[in-house]
Design an enzyme around this catalytic site. Structure first.
Site, PDB file in Angstrom:
ATOM      1  N   GLY A 163       0.440   2.572  33.176  1.00 25.60           N
ATOM      2  CA  GLY A 163       1.699   2.767  33.904  1.00 25.60           C
ATOM      3  C   GLY A 163       2.505   3.910  33.330  1.00 25.60           C
ATOM      4  O   GLY A 163       1.940   4.923  32.933  1.00 25.60           O
TER       5      GLY A 163
ATOM      6  N   GLY B   7       5.874   1.663  28.876  1.00 27.65           N
ATOM      7  CA  GLY B   7       4.989   1.785  27.712  1.00 27.65           C
ATOM      8  C   GLY B   7       5.761   1.588  26.410  1.00 27.65           C
ATOM      9  O   GLY B   7       5.297   0.915  25.493  1.00 27.65           O
TER      10      GLY B   7
ATOM     11  N   GLU C 214      -2.134   3.605  28.771  1.00 27.85           N
ATOM     12  CA  GLU C 214      -2.633   4.630  29.689  1.00 27.85           C
ATOM     13  C   GLU C 214      -1.454   5.094  30.523  1.00 27.85           C
ATOM     14  O   GLU C 214      -1.094   4.457  31.504  1.00 27.85           O
ATOM     15  CB  GLU C 214      -3.722   4.053  30.598  1.00 27.85           C
ATOM     16  CG  GLU C 214      -5.000   3.663  29.884  1.00 27.85           C
ATOM     17  CD  GLU C 214      -5.643   4.838  29.166  1.00 27.85           C
ATOM     18  OE1 GLU C 214      -5.397   5.998  29.554  1.00 27.85           O
ATOM     19  OE2 GLU C 214      -6.379   4.585  28.206  1.00 27.85           O
TER      20      GLU C 214
ATOM     21  N   CYS D 234      -2.645   8.518  38.185  1.00 25.06           N
ATOM     22  CA  CYS D 234      -2.221   9.080  36.903  1.00 25.06           C
ATOM     23  C   CYS D 234      -2.834  10.454  36.624  1.00 25.06           C
ATOM     24  O   CYS D 234      -2.239  11.249  35.914  1.00 25.06           O
ATOM     25  CB  CYS D 234      -2.528   8.114  35.774  1.00 25.06           C
ATOM     26  SG  CYS D 234      -4.243   7.586  35.740  1.00 25.06           S
TER      27      CYS D 234
END
Ligand code: NAG
Length: 363
Positions: free
Chosen positions: A76, A81, A98, A133
């Protein structure tokens, strides 16, 4: 059901199970239908004594984060994070993050422009309309090549999605209205609203947003300072293509960086000097599909990696074990440490004797 949702949600689980872990999955609440499908299918097909799904948003996530885990794996954004990393610190839980970032595409001149354009389009609009991403976030090219590139992108976009891309079945919707508004705001900022050279059409009620290209946006604009995660593609221009490296390296490290070129020297320089989670040359996003390549970020784009054997490793601890026999119990090791013993130790070192003896230690 969006494919990348399934991949992101279940791919790490494969590695975790393979390495012998029990797993709790918390799918993203951004895609509620996909989340509940995953919950239903996992309950139906997997053994609930070792794999469970918890659905929900912030409250459920905080409750989960209070528990002590052996590993937390999160895909995310950097804001969440940081929350996860802070919560994990309480229990000294190792974390794989990630995250994303602004993944640049450098386009050198003199290349096969049609193929390059198609591959940029596939990575940008073809994968969830920019909502992945590793999506190309912005393009850097030279001033004299920019217009050619724009023309080529337009032509190929129209070939793929027709004259009215808002109607195309091959373009994903924006995931929800918050993100739709966020994207619209990026585009409507005064500094950039006159930089649109293609697209810009949108339909808020249907959450549809057309592929949009902007040329020469200022570096201090909003769109150049947050991860776009949507169908907007700003192009910035430099005098010499080598200047791209400076632009990229002066910013947070992205999850991916891409270069299209025929030039061997530029290719070498790119691989050596650009720090990013992963690189692809003459393509976008495909490095993600190569199982032998570790997939993960660096700096702001995350920590740890997975895919293939790397997923197994991400959820394993490499426990070192020495099996020893009772032989070779050398008295030099034990006190009292007399002069004689010290001399023998030193002499042995200069002959590399101890390394040879160490090799004999193992039973
Ligand atoms: C990109 O493709 C061209 C044409 O196939 C090739 O000459 C060039 O070496 C490739 N560039 C890189 C960076 O591998």
């Amino acid at each position: 059901m969006c494919k990348s949702f399934l991949v992101l949600c279940l791919d790490p689980v494969v590695g975790a199970i393979a390495a012998g872990n029990a797993v709790v999955i918390k799918p993203s609440e951004m895609a509620p239908a996909s989340s509940s499908l995953v919950a239903r299918l996992i309950a139906e097909y997997m053994d609930s004594s070792f794999i469970r799904v918890v659905e929900g948003a912030a409250a459920e996530m905080s409750a989960l984060l209070e528990q002590k885990w052996d590993k937390i794996f999160y895909t995310g954004n950097g804001r969440v994070g940081r929350i996860i990393l802070a919560a994990a610190a309480k229990h000294l839980t190792p974390v794989v993050l990630e995250l994303g970032g602004k993944s640049p595409v450098i386009v050198d001149s003199g290349i096969n422009l049609q193929v390059a354009s198609r591959r940029i389009i596939a990575g940008k609009w073809g994968l969830n309309n920019g909502q992945t991403c590793v999506s190309p976030d912005y393009v850097i090219t030279t001033k004299d090549y920019a217009l050619k590139l724009v023309e080529s992108l337009k032509k190929e976009i129209e070939r793929f999605y027709g004259k009215s891309p808002l109607e195309s079945k091959d373009i994903s919707r924006i995931v929800n209205s918050n993100h739709f508004v966020r994207l619209a705001n990026l585009l409507d900022e005064d500094k950039v609203s006159d930089k649109i050279v293609y697209g810009g059409e949108r339909d808020k009620t249907k959450l549809r947003f057309a592929p949009t290209i902007l040329l020469d946006v200022p570096l201090d604009s909003l769109i150049m300072n947050e991860e776009i995660f949507g169908p907007l593609l700003p192009i910035i221009t430099v005098n010499r293509i080598e200047e791209s490296f400076r632009v990229i390296n002066s910013r947070a490290k992205p999850l991916a960086a891409y270069l299209f070129t025929n030039n061997k020297k530029l290719k070498k320089q790119f691989v050596k000097s650009v720090s990013a989670g992963g690189l692809a040359l003459n393509d976008t996003a495909l490095h993600l599909t190569v199982n032998s390549l570790p997939f993960g970020g660096v700096g702001e784009s995350g920590m740890g990696s997975y895919h293939g054997k790397n997923s197994f490793d991400a959820f394993s601890h490499r426990k070192a074990v020495l099996y020893r026999h009772f032989l070779l119990d050398i008295p030099l090791r034990y006190p009292p440490y007399t002069r004689v013993k010290q001399r023998i130790l030193k002499a042995g070192m200069s002959f590399g004797l101890w390394d040879k003896i160490r090799a004999l230690l193992v039973a």
